[in-house]
Motif scaffolding. Sequence first.
Motif, short mmCIF file in Angstrom:
data_model
loop_
_atom_site.label_atom_id
_atom_site.label_comp_id
_atom_site.label_asym_id
_atom_site.label_seq_id
_atom_site.Cartn_x
_atom_site.Cartn_y
_atom_site.Cartn_z
N ASP A 98 0.93 -0.84 -0.07
CA ASP A 98 -0.09 -0.73 0.04
C ASP A 98 0.69 1.11 -0.42
O ASP A 98 0.54 2.52 -0.41
N ARG A 99 1.70 0.95 0.42
CA ARG A 99 2.69 2.10 0.78
C ARG A 99 3.46 2.61 -0.92
O ARG A 99 3.58 4.38 -1.41
N LEU A 100 3.88 1.30 -0.95
CA LEU A 100 4.66 1.85 -2.69
C LEU A 100 3.67 2.22 -3.76
O LEU A 100 3.86 2.83 -4.29
N CYS A 101 2.83 1.98 -3.41
CA CYS A 101 1.38 2.14 -4.76
C CYS A 101 0.41 2.99 -3.94
O CYS A 101 -0.70 3.16 -4.75
N ILE A 102 0.94 4.19 -2.97
CA ILE A 102 -0.08 5.13 -2.31
C ILE A 102 -0.94 6.06 -3.24
O ILE A 102 -1.92 6.84 -3.60
N ASP A 103 -0.13 6.19 -4.07
CA ASP A 103 -0.02 7.67 -5.55
C ASP A 103 -0.92 6.61 -6.84
O ASP A 103 -1.46 6.78 -8.00
N ASP A 104 -0.97 5.28 -6.70
CA ASP A 104 -2.01 4.36 -7.85
C ASP A 104 -3.36 4.75 -7.98
O ASP A 104 -3.90 4.52 -6.97
N SER A 110 0.78 -0.80 -9.65
CA SER A 110 1.32 -0.91 -10.71
C SER A 110 2.59 -0.64 -10.44
O SER A 110 3.34 -1.54 -11.08
N SER A 111 2.50 0.47 -9.25
CA SER A 111 4.17 0.69 -8.35
C SER A 111 4.76 -0.39 -7.98
O SER A 111 6.09 -0.51 -7.95
N PHE A 112 4.15 -1.44 -6.73
CA PHE A 112 5.01 -2.15 -6.43
C PHE A 112 5.17 -3.24 -7.10
O PHE A 112 6.44 -3.31 -7.88
N VAL A 113 5.28 -3.74 -8.47
CA VAL A 113 5.72 -4.21 -8.98
C VAL A 113 6.87 -3.91 -10.19
O VAL A 113 7.36 -4.68 -11.30
N ASP A 114 6.75 -2.75 -9.94
CA ASP A 114 7.33 -2.49 -11.03
C ASP A 114 9.04 -1.36 -10.45
O ASP A 114 10.25 -1.19 -10.60
N HIS A 115 8.92 -2.15 -9.01
CA HIS A 115 9.36 -1.57 -7.90
C HIS A 115 10.90 -2.15 -8.05
O HIS A 115 10.19 -3.07 -8.01
N PRO A 116 12.59 -1.39 -8.44
CA PRO A 116 13.15 -2.42 -8.96
C PRO A 116 13.85 -3.72 -7.87
O PRO A 116 14.14 -4.98 -8.71
N GLU A 117 13.23 -3.84 -6.60
CA GLU A 117 13.68 -4.72 -6.18
C GLU A 117 12.42 -5.80 -6.05
O GLU A 117 13.13 -6.89 -6.00
N ALA A 118 11.29 -5.33 -5.93
CA ALA A 118 10.30 -5.88 -6.33
C ALA A 118 10.21 -6.82 -7.79
O ALA A 118 10.17 -8.36 -7.56
N ALA A 119 10.66 -6.45 -8.27
CA ALA A 119 10.47 -6.12 -9.49
C ALA A 119 10.48 -7.50 -10.21
O ALA A 119 10.97 -8.14 -10.82
N SER A 169 -4.66 -10.15 -9.30
CA SER A 169 -5.07 -9.47 -8.11
C SER A 169 -5.20 -10.42 -6.37
O SER A 169 -5.96 -9.07 -5.32
N SER A 170 -3.88 -10.63 -5.98
CA SER A 170 -3.76 -10.44 -4.67
C SER A 170 -2.80 -9.70 -4.32
O SER A 170 -3.70 -9.10 -3.70
N LEU A 171 -2.44 -9.00 -4.97
CA LEU A 171 -1.78 -7.26 -5.03
C LEU A 171 -2.25 -6.62 -4.97
O LEU A 171 -2.17 -5.49 -3.78
N THR A 172 -3.67 -6.37 -5.68
CA THR A 172 -5.08 -5.26 -5.30
C THR A 172 -5.83 -5.52 -3.56
O THR A 172 -5.50 -4.60 -3.22
N GLY A 173 -5.69 -6.88 -4.46
CA GLY A 173 -6.75 -6.93 -2.56
C GLY A 173 -5.82 -7.07 -1.57
O GLY A 173 -6.71 -6.70 -0.13
N MET A 174 -4.43 -7.00 -1.41
CA MET A 174 -3.85 -6.84 -0.29
C MET A 174 -3.67 -5.41 0.30
O MET A 174 -3.74 -4.68 1.46
N ARG A 175 -3.69 -4.23 -0.44
CA ARG A 175 -4.67 -2.85 -0.28
C ARG A 175 -5.70 -2.61 0.26
O ARG A 175 -5.98 -1.79 1.20
N VAL A 176 -6.37 -4.08 -0.18
CA VAL A 176 -7.93 -3.81 0.16
C VAL A 176 -8.04 -4.21 1.79
O VAL A 176 -8.08 -3.75 2.87
N LEU A 177 -7.50 -5.09 1.68
CA LEU A 177 -7.23 -5.66 3.13
C LEU A 177 -6.26 -4.62 4.09
O LEU A 177 -6.98 -4.79 5.28
#
Length: 288
Positions: A98-104, A110-119, A169-177
């Motif tokens: 959620d923190r890394l995607c706060i502006d998504d 998308s910002s989490f997927v594109d983060h250089p370490e997470a990617a 779905s899982s990553l967006t779901g984590m923001r909801v959880l």
Amino acid sequence: MSRFSHFAAIDWSGAVGARQRGIAVALCALGDAAPVLVRPGHIWSRQDALDWMLHGMPADTLVGLDLGPSLPFVDRGAFFPHWAESPVDARSLWALVDRLCIDDPHLSASSFVDHPEAARHFRRHGGREGDLFGGGRGRLRVTELAQMAQGLNPCSNLNLVGAAQVGKSSLTGMRVLHRAQHRLPIWPFDPDPGSGSLIVEIYTSIAALAAGKRKGQTKIGAGELDDRLSALGSAPHVPLAGRYSDHATDSLLTAAWLRHAHARAELWAPAGMTPDVVQTEGWTFGVI
């Protein structure tokens, strides 16, 4: 007597955009009345679904979300080996996403997927596979290995490619959880408090198999929906207006299955669900 008065199943979507045709919400009450779609014809947003769970869902509802609430941890002792920010448990993972995607917008990730370490840990479109993805079908949670033992075919939540992928779905779901956790308990990260509503992870194929579908052929056609509902002790459904989508039939059948199966004690205490698994990876309700 069940402690739950209602049972809901939410078919989820990680697609980009304000509203998702892949989200469907079905609800049934205790008894044998058929599940119904909530807001039929409505094109849901992820925020809509969150708001419904927090403000519109009946009291004492067991609600299943068709998404992975966490990522593999046990196999390597970390979600993201070699990354200093790798979280120590699932709740910390939700907070990081959620923190890394706060502006998504639209609770996307998308910002989490594109983060250089997470990617480095994801398989993405365009042939981009991170050097730590692991190859093959990708890393799996303990509950997903147990799904395979039951004859299911789970995908890694780190795979973001293909029609069967569940990673988005899982990553967006984590923001909801992350937003729901202080208002609704989320099993098994939280124990069942014994009253009130409760969120669980669902896998709609489990419901289809329990209703008589064959392994590998778990989608429900409009013409067979009533037969499958009947196998779960449900009355026939009220015909839907317009096209029957897989999302609608999956959610309807899975709501009926939750009502049918929730009283089985073994589903709440599977052997593989150790304390470490509970806090890091979670578990899919219905997997033993």
